[in-house]
Design a protein around this motif. Sequence first.
Motif, PDB file in Angstrom:
ATOM      1  N   UNK A   1       0.468  -1.424   0.189  1.00  0.00           N
ATOM      2  CA  UNK A   1       0.004  -0.090  -0.248  1.00  0.00           C
ATOM      3  C   UNK A   1       1.138   1.437   0.133  1.00  0.00           C
ATOM      4  N   UNK A   2       0.682   2.396  -0.628  1.00  0.00           N
ATOM      5  CA  UNK A   2       1.195   3.305  -0.386  1.00  0.00           C
ATOM      6  C   UNK A   2       0.281   4.472  -0.358  1.00  0.00           C
ATOM      7  N   UNK A   3       1.096   6.019  -0.001  1.00  0.00           N
ATOM      8  CA  UNK A   3       0.107   7.256   0.537  1.00  0.00           C
ATOM      9  C   UNK A   3       1.231   8.461   0.099  1.00  0.00           C
ATOM     10  N   UNK A   4       0.336   9.392  -0.127  1.00  0.00           N
ATOM     11  CA  UNK A   4       1.095  10.021  -0.448  1.00  0.00           C
ATOM     12  C   UNK A   4       0.289  11.772  -0.039  1.00  0.00           C
ATOM     13  N   UNK A   5       0.676  12.477   0.829  1.00  0.00           N
ATOM     14  CA  UNK A   5       0.052  13.053   1.262  1.00  0.00           C
ATOM     15  C   UNK A   5       0.476  14.819   0.302  1.00  0.00           C
ATOM     16  N   UNK A   6      -0.601  15.081   0.045  1.00  0.00           N
ATOM     17  CA  UNK A   6      -1.343  16.403  -1.045  1.00  0.00           C
ATOM     18  C   UNK A   6      -1.439  17.474  -0.323  1.00  0.00           C
ATOM     19  N   UNK A   7      -1.250  18.919  -0.747  1.00  0.00           N
ATOM     20  CA  UNK A   7      -1.439  20.466  -0.032  1.00  0.00           C
ATOM     21  C   UNK A   7      -2.788  20.534  -0.696  1.00  0.00           C
ATOM     22  N   UNK A   8      -3.066  19.932  -2.079  1.00  0.00           N
ATOM     23  CA  UNK A   8      -4.172  20.304  -2.414  1.00  0.00           C
ATOM     24  C   UNK A   8      -4.833  19.319  -2.769  1.00  0.00           C
ATOM     25  N   UNK A   9      -5.723  18.159  -2.381  1.00  0.00           N
ATOM     26  CA  UNK A   9      -6.594  16.910  -2.475  1.00  0.00           C
ATOM     27  C   UNK A   9      -7.105  17.204  -3.907  1.00  0.00           C
ATOM     28  N   UNK A  10      -7.637  17.914  -4.735  1.00  0.00           N
ATOM     29  CA  UNK A  10      -8.598  18.447  -5.524  1.00  0.00           C
ATOM     30  C   UNK A  10      -7.958  18.364  -6.515  1.00  0.00           C
ATOM     31  N   UNK A  11      -6.343  19.608  -6.281  1.00  0.00           N
ATOM     32  CA  UNK A  11      -5.586  19.595  -7.933  1.00  0.00           C
ATOM     33  C   UNK A  11      -4.905  17.989  -7.823  1.00  0.00           C
ATOM     34  N   UNK A  12      -3.945  17.572  -6.400  1.00  0.00           N
ATOM     35  CA  UNK A  12      -4.027  16.086  -6.750  1.00  0.00           C
ATOM     36  C   UNK A  12      -4.884  14.992  -7.875  1.00  0.00           C
ATOM     37  N   UNK A  13      -5.635  14.726  -6.981  1.00  0.00           N
ATOM     38  CA  UNK A  13      -7.096  13.802  -7.524  1.00  0.00           C
ATOM     39  C   UNK A  13      -6.977  13.914  -9.202  1.00  0.00           C
ATOM     40  N   UNK A  14      -7.285  15.496  -9.931  1.00  0.00           N
ATOM     41  CA  UNK A  14      -6.954  15.513 -10.365  1.00  0.00           C
ATOM     42  C   UNK A  14      -5.975  15.098 -11.676  1.00  0.00           C
ATOM     43  N   UNK A  15      -4.972  15.360 -10.938  1.00  0.00           N
ATOM     44  CA  UNK A  15      -3.922  15.217 -11.537  1.00  0.00           C
ATOM     45  C   UNK A  15      -3.452  13.061 -11.786  1.00  0.00           C
ATOM     46  N   UNK A  16      -3.537  12.659 -10.752  1.00  0.00           N
ATOM     47  CA  UNK A  16      -3.326  11.719 -11.045  1.00  0.00           C
ATOM     48  C   UNK A  16      -4.603  10.713 -11.746  1.00  0.00           C
ATOM     49  N   UNK A  17      -5.575  11.086 -12.216  1.00  0.00           N
ATOM     50  CA  UNK A  17      -6.733  10.448 -12.783  1.00  0.00           C
ATOM     51  C   UNK A  17      -6.134  11.189 -14.040  1.00  0.00           C
ATOM     52  N   UNK A  18      -5.775  11.963 -14.581  1.00  0.00           N
ATOM     53  CA  UNK A  18      -5.973  12.222 -15.862  1.00  0.00           C
ATOM     54  C   UNK A  18      -4.298  11.933 -16.167  1.00  0.00           C
ATOM     55  N   UNK A  19      -3.441  12.433 -15.474  1.00  0.00           N
ATOM     56  CA  UNK A  19      -1.876  12.129 -16.019  1.00  0.00           C
ATOM     57  C   UNK A  19      -1.910  10.041 -15.942  1.00  0.00           C
ATOM     58  N   UNK A  20      -2.398   9.547 -14.771  1.00  0.00           N
ATOM     59  CA  UNK A  20      -2.343   7.787 -14.526  1.00  0.00           C
ATOM     60  C   UNK A  20      -3.067   6.873 -15.365  1.00  0.00           C
ATOM     61  N   UNK A  21      -4.934   7.480 -14.663  1.00  0.00           N
ATOM     62  CA  UNK A  21      -6.195   7.063 -15.137  1.00  0.00           C
ATOM     63  C   UNK A  21      -6.708   6.400 -13.801  1.00  0.00           C
TER      64      UNK A  21
END
Length: 73
Positions: free
Chosen positions: A7-27
């Motif tokens: 399992x991995x966990x990644x911290x994010x300052x802006x959750x909405x921005x991080x969600x958008x990035x990982x969804x769009x960049x990696x599917x």
Amino acid sequence: MNGRVVHFEMPADDMERAQTFYREAFGWQLTPMPDMAYTMVVTTPTDEQGMPTESGAINGGLTARQSPYRRRR
């Protein structure tokens, strides 16, 4: 314990921005859990129990950053 990453966990300052990035960049499939300030991340297909079907694959999560990261020297 076998030393494998499961399992991995990644911290994010802006959750909405991080969600958008990982969804769009990696599917990745992202499931926000607002009450916990956490987002479940599915990077690979899973079985009925939510376990990855591909050997060696892992899923994880995004978590709200709790404090500034400080690099140790």
